[in-house]
Design an enzyme around this catalytic site. Structure first.
Site, mmCIF file in Angstrom:
data_model
loop_
_atom_site.group_PDB
_atom_site.id
_atom_site.type_symbol
_atom_site.label_atom_id
_atom_site.label_comp_id
_atom_site.label_asym_id
_atom_site.label_seq_id
_atom_site.Cartn_x
_atom_site.Cartn_y
_atom_site.Cartn_z
ATOM 1 N N LYS A 243 44.427 26.347 40.353
ATOM 2 C CA LYS A 243 45.067 27.660 40.511
ATOM 3 C C LYS A 243 45.216 28.025 41.976
ATOM 4 C CE LYS A 243 43.346 32.021 40.779
ATOM 5 N NZ LYS A 243 42.555 33.214 40.412
ATOM 6 N N GLU B 295 50.477 31.201 40.678
ATOM 7 C CA GLU B 295 50.156 32.623 40.500
ATOM 8 C C GLU B 295 50.700 33.477 41.648
ATOM 9 O OE1 GLU B 295 45.972 33.598 40.184
ATOM 10 O OE2 GLU B 295 46.404 35.693 39.800
ATOM 11 N N LYS C 182 51.425 32.083 36.211
ATOM 12 C CA LYS C 182 50.486 33.202 36.011
ATOM 13 C C LYS C 182 51.008 34.412 36.780
ATOM 14 C CE LYS C 182 45.630 34.472 36.598
ATOM 15 N NZ LYS C 182 44.262 34.031 36.364
ATOM 16 N N GLY D 154 40.842 37.729 34.193
ATOM 17 C CA GLY D 154 39.523 37.725 34.812
ATOM 18 C C GLY D 154 38.773 38.964 34.351
ATOM 19 N N ARG D 155 39.067 40.090 35.044
ATOM 20 C CA ARG D 155 38.367 41.340 34.713
ATOM 21 C C ARG D 155 38.558 41.751 33.267
ATOM 22 N NH1 ARG D 155 41.081 44.078 39.843
ATOM 23 N NH2 ARG D 155 42.418 42.275 39.458
#
Ligand code: 13P
Length: 348
Positions: free
Chosen positions: A142, A183, A225, A297-298
């Site tokens: 990534k 991303e 992403k 993620g979060r």
């Protein structure tokens, strides 16, 4: 071991398809050490390697996570850490059929001659690092570029430099046998409208796909992403779920070629429930030619982190919270999520 300069297209395509498999998505657990420090500080905990390992091991060993999680993005430290039973973290994931991935960018740094803007670093030794990560078990990687929206921002040179770096990274990764997650994140910070987010996202994605084409990147062997097209956090008017979903789909259909196998959204500051609801609505609205999934993620970890709180006695409860969140996002992959499912627990 892939031969440098060559590209095993079939292997890349198979990995990309597995990561974007129906009902599944990616866990982004690749916070840098300083970012993980901020998460631990919220719990009043010190930023120690043992605590970072313990939380991540809790997630990676959660019973049933493999039903909804196809891959996990790791930070360098985690890929090299041993779990409490002595096995490597990549081995723990592989043993459950979950694909290990690795963050390879060197972070976003202030860009020369571009006040307020950033360029992601890390290209210099990337080929060597990718080769080592492949040996350590990673099969995808990534690279995150950040685009800031504001008064006069972003500037064209910033968008172009980040698009070029993403494309160089993608080419180098594919030659090393790693599926690149590309991303380009248009940040939610600020007061801009959903319309402005649309414009900046469309321009950014156009530049990224043009740069990928210039480098000969094999699109069936990448994953995108992106951010969703959404109002900024402090915008005067906040677009609702249906509008976020339809504007995001409209933007992606205008910019992302159909041979990209999967679009794995970042959550970018949305709450857990918002991120799930937006993904769900996009899939319920018919999606697009690509798989529409998550690489949060979060929005996958927040509640689990709070439940864990740094106490080993809470690991099982934190695992249940994490698997519940993953399950709801798995349902959103089919447009089958409903708010009422938030309180339905099948895993405890
Ligand atoms: P968030 O979902 O928290 O935005 O994190 C995703 C990610 O990997 C950012 O690079």
């Amino acid at each position: 071991m892939p031969v440098s300069g060559c590209m095993d297209r079939e292997a890349l395509e198979a990995t990309a398809r597995a990561l974007a498999a129906p009902g599944k998505g990616i866990l982004a657990a690749d916070e840098s050490t300083p970012t993980m420090g901020k998460r631990l500080a919220q719990l009043g905990l010190p930023n120690e390697p043992g605590l970072r390992r313990e939380f991540r091991e809790t997630l990676f060993t959660a019973p049933g996570m493999e039903q909804h999680i196809s891959g996990v993005i790791l930070f360098d430290e985690t890929l090299r850490q041993a779990a409490s039973d002595g096995r490597g973290m990549a081995e723990i994931l592989e043993s459950q059929g979950v694909i290990p991935g690795i963050k390879v960018d060197g972070g976003a740094h202030p860009m020369d001659d571009a006040p307020g803007e950033k360029l992601t670093a890390g290209l210099n030794d990337l080929a060597e690092r990718c080769a080592e990560y492949y040996e350590l078990g990673a099969r995808f990687d990534k690279w995150r570029a950040v685009i800031t929206v504001g008064e006069g921002l972003p500037t064209s040179p910033c968008v172009q430099a980040n698009a070029d770096a993403l494309a160089d990274y993608a080419r180098i990764s594919q030659e090393a046998g790693l599926v690149p997650i590309v991303e380009p994140e248009v940040l939610m910070d600020g007061t801009h409208s959903i319309g402005r987010c649309y414009e900046v996202t469309e321009c950014t994605l156009n530049r990224v796909f043009s740069a990928l084409a210039d480098r000969g990147v094999h699109l069936p062997g990448i994953l995108l992403k992106p951010n969703m097209v959404i109002s900024a956090i402090d915008a005067a008017n906040c677009a609702g779920v249906d509008e976020v979903a339809s504007e995001t789909l409209r933007c992606l259909k205008a910019t992302v070629p159909a041979d990209v196998p999967g679009i794995m959204f970042l959550s970018g500051g949305q709450s857990e429930v918002e991120a799930t609801a937006h993904l769900n609505t996009m899939n319920a609205q018919g999606g697009g030619p690509w798989e529409l999934s998550f690489s949060y993620g979060r929005a996958l970890q927040q509640s689990a982190l709070q439940t864990w709180g740094g106490d080993a006695a809470n690991c099982a409860a934190a695992q249940a919270v994490f698997v519940q969140r993953a399950r709801l996002n798995g349902a959103a992959r089919y447009g089958r999520y409903a708010a009422g499912m938030e309180s339905e627990w099948t895993n405890r």
